[in-house]
Design a protein around this motif. Sequence first.
Motif, PDB file in Angstrom:
ATOM      1  N   GLY A 253      33.927   9.196  25.706  1.00 42.23           N
ATOM      2  CA  GLY A 253      34.427  10.338  26.652  1.00 42.23           C
ATOM      3  C   GLY A 253      33.294  10.664  27.694  1.00 42.23           C
ATOM      4  O   GLY A 253      33.777  11.423  28.498  1.00 42.23           O
ATOM      5  N   SER A 254      32.078  10.324  27.280  1.00 45.04           N
ATOM      6  CA  SER A 254      31.025  10.731  28.303  1.00 45.04           C
ATOM      7  C   SER A 254      30.620   9.547  29.071  1.00 45.04           C
ATOM      8  O   SER A 254      31.318   8.534  28.772  1.00 45.04           O
ATOM      9  CB  SER A 254      29.784  11.336  27.539  1.00 45.04           C
ATOM     10  OG  SER A 254      29.992  12.295  26.782  1.00 45.04           O
ATOM     11  N   THR A 255      29.815   9.620  30.137  1.00 49.40           N
ATOM     12  CA  THR A 255      29.470   8.523  30.922  1.00 49.40           C
ATOM     13  C   THR A 255      27.751   8.336  30.900  1.00 49.40           C
ATOM     14  O   THR A 255      27.099   9.410  31.337  1.00 49.40           O
ATOM     15  CB  THR A 255      30.050   8.952  32.360  1.00 49.40           C
ATOM     16  OG1 THR A 255      31.336   9.221  32.249  1.00 49.40           O
ATOM     17  CG2 THR A 255      29.740   7.367  33.314  1.00 49.40           C
ATOM     18  N   GLU A 256      27.423   7.036  30.289  1.00 50.31           N
ATOM     19  CA  GLU A 256      26.108   6.710  30.839  1.00 50.31           C
ATOM     20  C   GLU A 256      25.930   5.987  32.210  1.00 50.31           C
ATOM     21  O   GLU A 256      26.535   5.160  32.502  1.00 50.31           O
ATOM     22  CB  GLU A 256      25.897   5.713  29.673  1.00 50.31           C
ATOM     23  CG  GLU A 256      25.689   6.018  28.314  1.00 50.31           C
ATOM     24  CD  GLU A 256      24.166   6.749  28.089  1.00 50.31           C
ATOM     25  OE1 GLU A 256      23.353   6.820  29.245  1.00 50.31           O
ATOM     26  OE2 GLU A 256      24.084   7.340  27.196  1.00 50.31           O
ATOM     27  N   VAL A 257      25.094   6.940  33.053  1.00 51.81           N
ATOM     28  CA  VAL A 257      24.725   6.393  34.482  1.00 51.81           C
ATOM     29  C   VAL A 257      23.519   6.194  34.450  1.00 51.81           C
ATOM     30  O   VAL A 257      22.522   6.459  34.062  1.00 51.81           O
ATOM     31  CB  VAL A 257      25.087   7.816  35.306  1.00 51.81           C
ATOM     32  CG1 VAL A 257      24.748   7.336  36.886  1.00 51.81           C
ATOM     33  CG2 VAL A 257      26.583   8.114  35.153  1.00 51.81           C
ATOM     34  N   THR A 258      23.280   4.799  34.922  1.00 54.99           N
ATOM     35  CA  THR A 258      21.812   4.185  35.365  1.00 54.99           C
ATOM     36  C   THR A 258      21.916   3.911  36.907  1.00 54.99           C
ATOM     37  O   THR A 258      22.779   3.434  37.417  1.00 54.99           O
ATOM     38  CB  THR A 258      21.899   2.694  34.882  1.00 54.99           C
ATOM     39  OG1 THR A 258      22.107   2.858  33.142  1.00 54.99           O
ATOM     40  CG2 THR A 258      20.622   2.224  34.862  1.00 54.99           C
ATOM     41  N   LEU A 259      20.782   4.570  37.375  1.00 57.92           N
ATOM     42  CA  LEU A 259      20.650   4.608  38.847  1.00 57.92           C
ATOM     43  C   LEU A 259      19.247   3.467  39.068  1.00 57.92           C
ATOM     44  O   LEU A 259      18.139   3.727  38.283  1.00 57.92           O
ATOM     45  CB  LEU A 259      20.154   5.651  39.480  1.00 57.92           C
ATOM     46  CG  LEU A 259      19.807   5.642  40.766  1.00 57.92           C
ATOM     47  CD1 LEU A 259      20.751   5.143  41.719  1.00 57.92           C
ATOM     48  CD2 LEU A 259      19.268   7.279  41.191  1.00 57.92           C
ATOM     49  N   GLY A 260      19.535   2.336  39.231  1.00 61.72           N
ATOM     50  CA  GLY A 260      18.430   1.402  39.445  1.00 61.72           C
ATOM     51  C   GLY A 260      18.024   0.850  40.855  1.00 61.72           C
ATOM     52  O   GLY A 260      18.865   1.048  41.786  1.00 61.72           O
ATOM     53  N   MET A 261      16.923   0.736  41.028  1.00 63.70           N
ATOM     54  CA  MET A 261      16.068   0.532  42.414  1.00 63.70           C
ATOM     55  C   MET A 261      15.135  -0.638  42.297  1.00 63.70           C
ATOM     56  O   MET A 261      14.292  -0.479  41.553  1.00 63.70           O
ATOM     57  CB  MET A 261      15.721   1.800  43.030  1.00 63.70           C
ATOM     58  CG  MET A 261      16.548   2.679  43.789  1.00 63.70           C
ATOM     59  SD  MET A 261      15.791   4.285  43.971  1.00 63.70           S
ATOM     60  CE  MET A 261      15.564   4.740  42.154  1.00 63.70           C
ATOM     61  N   VAL A 262      15.181  -1.583  43.082  1.00 67.15           N
ATOM     62  CA  VAL A 262      14.009  -2.675  43.206  1.00 67.15           C
ATOM     63  C   VAL A 262      13.687  -2.610  44.506  1.00 67.15           C
ATOM     64  O   VAL A 262      14.062  -2.699  45.643  1.00 67.15           O
ATOM     65  CB  VAL A 262      14.560  -4.151  42.972  1.00 67.15           C
ATOM     66  CG1 VAL A 262      13.498  -5.054  43.067  1.00 67.15           C
ATOM     67  CG2 VAL A 262      15.457  -4.378  41.746  1.00 67.15           C
ATOM     68  N   PHE A 263      12.031  -2.035  44.734  1.00 69.28           N
ATOM     69  CA  PHE A 263      11.342  -1.629  45.813  1.00 69.28           C
ATOM     70  C   PHE A 263      11.375  -2.877  46.574  1.00 69.28           C
ATOM     71  O   PHE A 263      10.734  -3.756  45.972  1.00 69.28           O
ATOM     72  CB  PHE A 263      10.443  -0.745  45.447  1.00 69.28           C
ATOM     73  CG  PHE A 263      10.878   0.578  45.090  1.00 69.28           C
ATOM     74  CD1 PHE A 263      10.926   1.550  45.893  1.00 69.28           C
ATOM     75  CD2 PHE A 263      11.324   0.915  43.720  1.00 69.28           C
ATOM     76  CE1 PHE A 263      11.446   2.882  45.862  1.00 69.28           C
ATOM     77  CE2 PHE A 263      11.741   2.268  43.319  1.00 69.28           C
ATOM     78  CZ  PHE A 263      11.604   3.165  44.258  1.00 69.28           C
ATOM     79  N   SER A 264      10.984  -2.843  48.015  1.00 64.33           N
ATOM     80  CA  SER A 264      10.781  -3.902  48.511  1.00 64.33           C
ATOM     81  C   SER A 264       9.524  -4.647  48.227  1.00 64.33           C
ATOM     82  O   SER A 264       9.279  -5.860  48.220  1.00 64.33           O
ATOM     83  CB  SER A 264      10.855  -3.708  50.078  1.00 64.33           C
ATOM     84  OG  SER A 264      12.201  -3.229  50.493  1.00 64.33           O
ATOM     85  N   THR A 265       8.514  -3.906  48.071  1.00 61.15           N
ATOM     86  CA  THR A 265       7.184  -4.450  47.495  1.00 61.15           C
ATOM     87  C   THR A 265       6.674  -3.593  46.633  1.00 61.15           C
ATOM     88  O   THR A 265       7.070  -2.436  46.110  1.00 61.15           O
ATOM     89  CB  THR A 265       6.190  -4.101  48.986  1.00 61.15           C
ATOM     90  OG1 THR A 265       6.040  -2.796  49.174  1.00 61.15           O
ATOM     91  CG2 THR A 265       6.751  -4.950  50.142  1.00 61.15           C
ATOM     92  N   ALA A 266       5.602  -4.258  45.684  1.00 60.81           N
ATOM     93  CA  ALA A 266       4.837  -3.575  44.687  1.00 60.81           C
ATOM     94  C   ALA A 266       4.347  -2.345  45.186  1.00 60.81           C
ATOM     95  O   ALA A 266       4.128  -1.003  44.480  1.00 60.81           O
ATOM     96  CB  ALA A 266       3.881  -4.271  43.979  1.00 60.81           C
ATOM     97  N   ALA A 267       3.763  -2.190  46.407  1.00 61.01           N
ATOM     98  CA  ALA A 267       2.918  -1.148  46.917  1.00 61.01           C
ATOM     99  C   ALA A 267       4.185   0.089  47.147  1.00 61.01           C
ATOM    100  O   ALA A 267       3.759   1.242  47.017  1.00 61.01           O
ATOM    101  CB  ALA A 267       2.496  -1.366  48.311  1.00 61.01           C
ATOM    102  N   ALA A 268       5.250  -0.315  47.632  1.00 61.54           N
ATOM    103  CA  ALA A 268       6.320   0.659  47.910  1.00 61.54           C
ATOM    104  C   ALA A 268       6.793   1.203  46.611  1.00 61.54           C
ATOM    105  O   ALA A 268       7.068   2.629  46.505  1.00 61.54           O
ATOM    106  CB  ALA A 268       7.645   0.034  48.543  1.00 61.54           C
ATOM    107  N   TYR A 269       6.709   0.393  45.547  1.00 56.48           N
ATOM    108  CA  TYR A 269       6.894   1.077  44.170  1.00 56.48           C
ATOM    109  C   TYR A 269       6.040   2.097  43.764  1.00 56.48           C
ATOM    110  O   TYR A 269       6.125   3.280  43.150  1.00 56.48           O
ATOM    111  CB  TYR A 269       7.212  -0.214  43.199  1.00 56.48           C
ATOM    112  CG  TYR A 269       7.139   0.275  41.811  1.00 56.48           C
ATOM    113  CD1 TYR A 269       8.334   0.841  41.223  1.00 56.48           C
ATOM    114  CD2 TYR A 269       6.024   0.025  40.964  1.00 56.48           C
ATOM    115  CE1 TYR A 269       8.628   1.137  39.822  1.00 56.48           C
ATOM    116  CE2 TYR A 269       6.167   0.665  39.573  1.00 56.48           C
ATOM    117  CZ  TYR A 269       7.340   0.838  39.180  1.00 56.48           C
ATOM    118  OH  TYR A 269       7.531   1.541  37.817  1.00 56.48           O
ATOM    119  N   GLN A 270       4.705   1.721  43.914  1.00 61.61           N
ATOM    120  CA  GLN A 270       3.639   2.495  43.585  1.00 61.61           C
ATOM    121  C   GLN A 270       3.482   3.825  44.333  1.00 61.61           C
ATOM    122  O   GLN A 270       3.293   4.767  43.722  1.00 61.61           O
ATOM    123  CB  GLN A 270       2.347   1.854  43.645  1.00 61.61           C
ATOM    124  CG  GLN A 270       2.138   0.769  42.688  1.00 61.61           C
ATOM    125  CD  GLN A 270       2.208   1.021  41.169  1.00 61.61           C
ATOM    126  OE1 GLN A 270       1.788   2.158  40.802  1.00 61.61           O
ATOM    127  NE2 GLN A 270       2.515   0.152  40.452  1.00 61.61           N
TER     128      GLN A 270
END
Length: 295
Positions: A253-270
């Motif tokens: 009855g609840s909702t598990e929400v997952t928001l995922g992102m793969v950044f374009s570069t490792a530097a952008a992720y950092q």
Amino acid sequence: MPDEMNTRFATLTFERNVGAPVETLWHAWTAPAARSLWAAPSPAVTVEFLEADTRAGGREISLCKVEGQPDIRCECGWLELRPAVRSVNYEVISSGDVTQSAALVTADFANTDVGSRLMLTVQFSSAAGDMEADYRQGFNAGLDNLAGVAERTMALRRRIQAPRQVVWQAWTNPDALPQWWGPDGFSCRTQRIDLRPGGEWVFDMIAPDGTVFPNHHLYREFRTEERIGYTLLWGENGPKHADAWVSFEDADGSTEVTLGMVFSTAAAYQDAKGFGAVELGLQTLGKLARFVGAD
């Protein structure tokens, strides 16, 4: 039935240590938005996903395209999915109407002191001659790509005390989405919004101090009440920032929400981690919860 001399059976094993938590590695392994980024064994190959139903009993169909050569079709059927623990799938490779090989793929996941580990077992049967070298090359390249993708993937989760249909509507209603999107204190100013596959959302995020952050979301996939896939750009038609998805799972009855992102570069992720993207993303999911009256 193929001639026994032309059929090849083999069991291959692979292992990778990945500098990301096991939960993040799992998302990179299973989420179609991430799989489309690491599945190609070389830059000359383009992978096009035609179907992606990531649940036990679901299947995934993709085409591997190389200029000047026939497309290679890959059908993946998910047999078992135990999050961050194990997945089992079958894989059938064909070209035209001819099946080239079939395989059973078992992936085991574990935490390590510095990240996570993936142990992969591939049991295959080839009807197109000896394909062991091709399998080794393809899986080694794909797993190297996977490790890089996992290390620039950010996955945020929140359980929202509202039915999945209600949460889905809040995310896909063009009047509702701009009302809650963004971290605490931010507001959205929409220029265009068209929430459908092939649609877009062009908007500015406005910080509490008045700073304007132009955004452009390009939508690729809407799987009703299950998943949305989209690309993030820095401003209208600007450089790509990340490939993203959001998934919705019913939880009594609840909702598990997952928001995922793969950044374009490792530097952008950092960079994103450095300016607090995890905390800001969780604030965004918190605003969603409040919007649907769950918090």
